[in-house]
Design an enzyme around this catalytic site. Structure first.
Site: not given
Length: 346
Positions: A240, A53
């Site tokens: 979502l 990351y």
């Protein structure tokens, strides 16, 4: 906050885990520190990171997310208040800037020492294998890639022996898998049992209302073998939340900046399912994010739900999902949509 333990351990973790992969790219160091401060105040004691990351991964930003966590530990002295999870990068073109050879004993030793230095800590509580070395169905692929997956599988025994050395050295406490299959998970569990080596306690795999593939095979492994799911992308990279419906591309949103990362969540069937879930949420006075996260929170094979946010209002809403209890009626309505449009976003 609600808590559980990493399976077969006494390590207490919050059911909401703070994901960090945007720090160092979409989020600054100061914003990462602000998120950690707030999450800890809300009872979130479980943070997840990876040497890879931030994402998108590249040589220029490699390791920056771990560095941001490390400077927060140094500034606050809060290391002992956090259960910290990190991961060694797997093989593949996207990790060519990190090292060669994928995951093996030698690379594990290299990866852990570099992560510990960046994180400014002596140990990692849960050390995970980010991707299998062998061919598996990766992002957006529903079926097993049998035509291209003929490579020899990884050296399970050698990897576990390397991890055992790190446990004995005090550099890691527990071991986890990530993006694994039922077959791969059982291979690690069998090898650990047979040779008395560290036993994986968690599997970090994708899970959301539009990607419930974990329930086919892996959920049984989780429940019978007591290896808990750490669910990542529970909001399907923001899909979502409903913010991308009708072609919307909000300024600064991940899907706007990096459209390839959410492409697998935006097909016609996915959008139809998201609309139906949004109707259920509105009917019961919930946001779609709350509905989506609360569904994951209540699953019997979940150890923790890894949320991530780029803005503080998103983080507050996501953490608040732990206080949302879905009724049997809501669960029934959700499952009706799933029966109609099963797993549209692998």
């Amino acid at each position: 906050m609600k808590y559980t333990t990493l399976p077969n351990t006494d390590i207490k973790v919050s059911k909401i885990c703070l994901g960090t992969m945007t720090w160092g790219n979409q989020n600054t160091e100061a914003e990462g520190h602000e998120q950690m401060d707030f999450a800890l105040e809300q009872g979130v004691n479980f943070f997840d990171v990876a040497e890879l990351y931030p994402v998108p991964a590249n040589a220029e930003t490699y390791g920056d997310t771990e560095r941001i966590i490390g400077t927060w530990f140094k500034k606050t002295g809060n290391r002992d208040k956090v259960v910290l999870a990190s991961k060694i990068a797997g093989g593949g073109d996207y990790t060519a800037h990190i090292r060669k050879g994928g995951i093996n004993k030698e690379n594990i030793f290299d990866a852990i020492d570099k992560s510990l230095q960046r994180l400014q800590t002596d140990y990692i509580d849960l050390y995970q294998l980010h991707w299998p070395n062998r061919g598996v169905n990766v992002f957006g692929v529903r079926d097993y890639p049998y035509k291209t997956a003929e490579q020899e599988a990884e050296d399970y025994l050698g990897i576990l022996e390397g991890l055992q050395e790190l446990v004995k050295a005090g550099k890691i406490r527990q071991v986890g898998l990530s993006n694994e299959t039922p077959w791969g998970t059982m291979k690690y569990l069998q090898a650990s049992n047979e040779y008395n080596l560290p036993r994986p306690v968690t599997v970090q795999n994708s899970y959301s209302l539009i990607h419930r593939g974990y329930e086919v095979g892996m959920s049984e492994v989780s429940m019978r073998e007591k290896i808990g799911l750490l669910a990542y992308s529970p909001l399907a990279q923001g899909v979502l939340s409903g913010k991308y419906l009708d072609g919307n591309l909000p300024d600064g949103a991940r899907g706007t900046l990096f459209p390839r990362f959410i492409a697998r969540y935006k097909n016609e069937n996915s959008e139809n399912a998201v609309r139906k879930y949004l109707e259920i949420a509105k009917k019961h006075d919930l946001t779609l994010s709350e509905l989506s996260l609360a569904f994951v929170n209540q699953l019997p094979f979940i150890t923790s739900n890894i949320i991530g946010a780029t803005k503080m209002d998103q983080l507050k809403e996501n953490i608040n999902s732990i206080h949302v209890d879905l009724s049997d009626e809501i669960i029934k309505e959700i499952n009706a949509v799933h029966a109609e449009i099963p797993n549209p976003a692998p």
